[in-house]
Write a protein that holds these residues in place. Sequence first.
Motif, PDB file in Angstrom:
ATOM      1  N   PRO A 148      48.318 -94.015 -15.102  1.00 60.66           N
ATOM      2  CA  PRO A 148      47.951 -93.323 -16.344  1.00 60.66           C
ATOM      3  C   PRO A 148      48.224 -94.205 -17.570  1.00 60.66           C
ATOM      4  O   PRO A 148      49.299 -94.793 -17.688  1.00 60.66           O
ATOM      5  CB  PRO A 148      48.854 -92.088 -16.334  1.00 60.66           C
ATOM      6  N   ALA A 149      47.248 -94.301 -18.454  1.00 61.99           N
ATOM      7  CA  ALA A 149      47.343 -95.216 -19.600  1.00 61.99           C
ATOM      8  C   ALA A 149      48.546 -94.913 -20.478  1.00 61.99           C
ATOM      9  O   ALA A 149      49.146 -95.821 -21.046  1.00 61.99           O
ATOM     10  CB  ALA A 149      46.057 -95.147 -20.424  1.00 61.99           C
TER      11      ALA A 149
ATOM     12  N   MET B 106      38.599 -93.480 -18.129  1.00 61.79           N
ATOM     13  CA  MET B 106      39.143 -92.325 -17.399  1.00 61.79           C
ATOM     14  C   MET B 106      40.616 -92.082 -17.726  1.00 61.79           C
ATOM     15  O   MET B 106      41.256 -91.215 -17.127  1.00 61.79           O
ATOM     16  CB  MET B 106      38.986 -92.551 -15.892  1.00 61.79           C
ATOM     17  N   GLY B 107      41.178 -92.880 -18.660  1.00 65.68           N
ATOM     18  CA  GLY B 107      42.581 -92.660 -19.048  1.00 65.68           C
ATOM     19  C   GLY B 107      43.568 -93.435 -18.189  1.00 65.68           C
ATOM     20  O   GLY B 107      44.736 -93.077 -18.104  1.00 65.68           O
ATOM     21  N   TYR B 108      43.098 -94.527 -17.576  1.00 64.82           N
ATOM     22  CA  TYR B 108      43.989 -95.326 -16.723  1.00 64.82           C
ATOM     23  C   TYR B 108      44.029 -96.778 -17.187  1.00 64.82           C
ATOM     24  O   TYR B 108      43.170 -97.230 -17.926  1.00 64.82           O
ATOM     25  CB  TYR B 108      43.499 -95.303 -15.270  1.00 64.82           C
TER      26      TYR B 108
ATOM     27  N   THR C  50      49.875 -91.775  -9.471  1.00 64.21           N
ATOM     28  CA  THR C  50      50.170 -90.790 -10.513  1.00 64.21           C
ATOM     29  C   THR C  50      51.554 -91.032 -11.119  1.00 64.21           C
ATOM     30  O   THR C  50      51.863 -90.534 -12.178  1.00 64.21           O
ATOM     31  CB  THR C  50      50.095 -89.373  -9.942  1.00 64.21           C
ATOM     32  N   VAL C  51      52.360 -91.867 -10.462  1.00 67.19           N
ATOM     33  CA  VAL C  51      53.696 -92.234 -10.964  1.00 67.19           C
ATOM     34  C   VAL C  51      54.435 -91.041 -11.550  1.00 67.19           C
ATOM     35  O   VAL C  51      54.526 -90.891 -12.752  1.00 67.19           O
ATOM     36  CB  VAL C  51      53.642 -93.333 -12.021  1.00 67.19           C
TER      37      VAL C  51
ATOM     38  N   GLY D 188      51.693 -97.668 -17.763  1.00 64.56           N
ATOM     39  CA  GLY D 188      50.397 -97.909 -18.381  1.00 64.56           C
ATOM     40  C   GLY D 188      50.522 -98.596 -19.725  1.00 64.56           C
ATOM     41  O   GLY D 188      49.644 -99.344 -20.144  1.00 64.56           O
ATOM     42  N   LEU D 189      51.613 -98.343 -20.424  1.00 66.90           N
ATOM     43  CA  LEU D 189      51.795 -98.882 -21.769  1.00 66.90           C
ATOM     44  C   LEU D 189      52.378-100.298 -21.777  1.00 66.90           C
ATOM     45  O   LEU D 189      52.585-100.880 -22.833  1.00 66.90           O
ATOM     46  CB  LEU D 189      52.700 -97.961 -22.585  1.00 66.90           C
TER      47      LEU D 189
END
Lengths: 428, 428
Positions: free
Chosen positions: B271-272, B244-246, B427-428, B277-278
């Motif tokens: 979020p990835a 889902m992109g997380y 959602t940061v 996320g990174l």
Amino acid sequence: MSHPLRLGIAGLGTVGVGVIKIVMQHGDMLRARSGRDITISAVSARSKSKDRGVDLSNFDWEDDPVALATRDDVDVYVELMGGEDGPALASVKAALNAGKHVVTANKAMLAIHGQELAELAEFKGVNLRFEAAVAGGIPIIKSLTESLAGNKITRVMGVMNGTCNYILTRMETAGLPYDEVFEEANQLGYLEADPNLDVGGIDAAHKLVLLSSIAYGTQVDFASAQLQGIQRISIVDIKHAAEMGYRIKLLGVSQMTDAGLIQTMRPCLVPALSPLGLLEGGTNMVIVEGDSVGQIVLRGAGAGEGPTASAVFGDVMDIARGINIPVFGIPAAQLTKSTPADSSGESAYYMRLNLKDKAGAMASASSALADAGISIDKMTQHSSDDNVARVLIVTHPTTGETASKAAQAIENTGVLELPPVVLKIETV
Amino acid sequence: MSHPLRLGIAGLGTVGVGVIKIVMQHGDMLRARSGRDITISAVSARSKSKDRGVDLSNFDWEDDPVALATRDDVDVYVELMGGEDGPALASVKAALNAGKHVVTANKAMLAIHGQELAELAEFKGVNLRFEAAVAGGIPIIKSLTESLAGNKITRVMGVMNGTCNYILTRMETAGLPYDEVFEEANQLGYLEADPNLDVGGIDAAHKLVLLSSIAYGTQVDFASAQLQGIQRISIVDIKHAAEMGYRIKLLGVSQMTDAGLIQTMRPCLVPALSPLGLLEGGTNMVIVEGDSVGQIVLRGAGAGEGPTASAVFGDVMDIARGINIPVFGIPAAQLTKSTPADSSGESAYYMRLNLKDKAGAMASASSALADAGISIDKMTQHSSDDNVARVLIVTHPTTGETASKAAQAIENTGVLELPPVVLKIETV
């Protein structure tokens, strides 16, 4: 409770207004944190009548910033006018000579006159602080000078001009050519009065050389910084970089090597998914590497009313709290003169050659590259509408000197329609 | 030149050794930057005979840290033993009572006894500094206390336990289950003696509550922080989040609201491609939001010899330079007691339900969700080998309270094979 700390603020653009708002809105908080009241005695700007959205009626007005800087009821002179010389320099010198602390956001003045001003401030026993001069709200000056004071700093890098980063990211996201985005930025008020300060990399290099001085204990040396602007970056470069997993950023690198101090500010390719590659719009990023700490990355808004006023106020609060350390981390008299050095080490380079559309052009270019000892990792060729063959090349690792010489040799063959674009690929 | 600043170091693990190395290797640099010599008078640790790779023969040895802390030839007591109470607390109190400055990396001690120790330090007019206690080499304490002192801080977030981040990213990259990666981390020496301090989120929460105190001018309040560990995160959650992109991170959030102070430390989906996320492996990140500065992001190594010693030394250098500000930014006597509050606002939640493989299980779960007023944004169902139907749900925005109640209601229906996993999507 100590006596109040009284500010005189010269320059009432967005940042000056931001500083006034902090004083007006957060009096109790500032008193709790610093143990004293922070007040504004007087202000100065070019136009007294302009509506700036804040009530100035409680502050005295001075037309002359030098008069403001030397008032008896000013403890800290806050210089937010900008400009390398002129009223900014005159008033800062006057303030220091009068024994006032100075807080400034003026990177141009410090990049040129930093050594002289630091010596004067330290001779007078007052602070000269400039957190707001570098990377807006990012606390890089304090981090480098204080938090990392136990480290031998090995490298400082950064994207420190929000306007350039805005232009480059906007070109990519909107698919617009440089000239159009430049005009857009201009209309949005993002550009300095002399736009070359931004797009020529000068403003960002002013910031970089201040960081070098703190990092390595050397005198500020703007004259030997190597600059390249973003004016010749085209949408083709950006697209091709993206296809290869890179983004183009105006990147500053400061590194102390055995050969001397390298200071470069130029567009580079950086990995798209690295912290630098992911930086959007006006956001700034500074990366510091030290022998103990490893790599530290700081990211935040590089300009604007709030972020820059926040940085100014960090300095004001330090002065209110009685902190006084040397301007560049060690006493100015002990700062050494650095030997400028060229980029060391090898890396891959990106080249764009716009070849005249005639037989033998590619052969001439290729043999010039081979003669220079550069081998090609990847190459693609595109024909464009305008009778130009566009050749995009990624080299195998080579030195910056070799890449420049090769580009010059190609240009000398007379097969290029436009000067070549040569960009370093930073692995960061 | 002032007289030397003399350290006494208790605890000679990697960090203590790192501090000794800085003193030994960088004497000239430290003298230039602080205007005085930094020396080590004596050290203390559990084993005198252990080979630590540094020559200790020039320093006196004390078996008892309290004796070390109160020696006449110690100006700064550097406490690197750790532990909430015991010798660490006793020796720090003894040092402060004897009018010594204290530098410590001990987050557990400060999270519980910070208020009492700050009052004592300020009563005695000495420093109690703890940059190394939070996020290793990242200069977050100084940035928050000093650089951002002109800001009303609105939120502090962070990934501040490198071990948990290592486990979560390793699970994802190697496709290994939690238990295996936990064992791996244990063998690599990444885990605390009591691993629950790491994987239970306790260590990270200790750090978060220290940041809250500085950010909001409130007394350290660990007892009311809401904790959730990473022990129940499965590879399924990580994979589904990625689709889902997380990415799942053990994220701390501290926020002052009208209802009171929210302090949560729990695994969340972020979020990835966001900075959080990174974040890979042992790297830490702290995000601070202030009313002027906007959002600042700081990233660096969260642990290890060099980075933590760098932070310790930042504090030592501040003391050498004569800086002395209140422990938590405002005088300890003025720190207010905060009212704990639950997470405010709505956000999407991720839920994993492991349903017993029997008729009607899904219907019961669905109606429990509906009864709680939660609507479903996305749902996927997978059968597994073990007669369990795994249902993965993303809800529409709802409150944390509602999400918890719904999860409890589902559990009460008796259709679950395992307790539900409920993770906030930030959602940061």
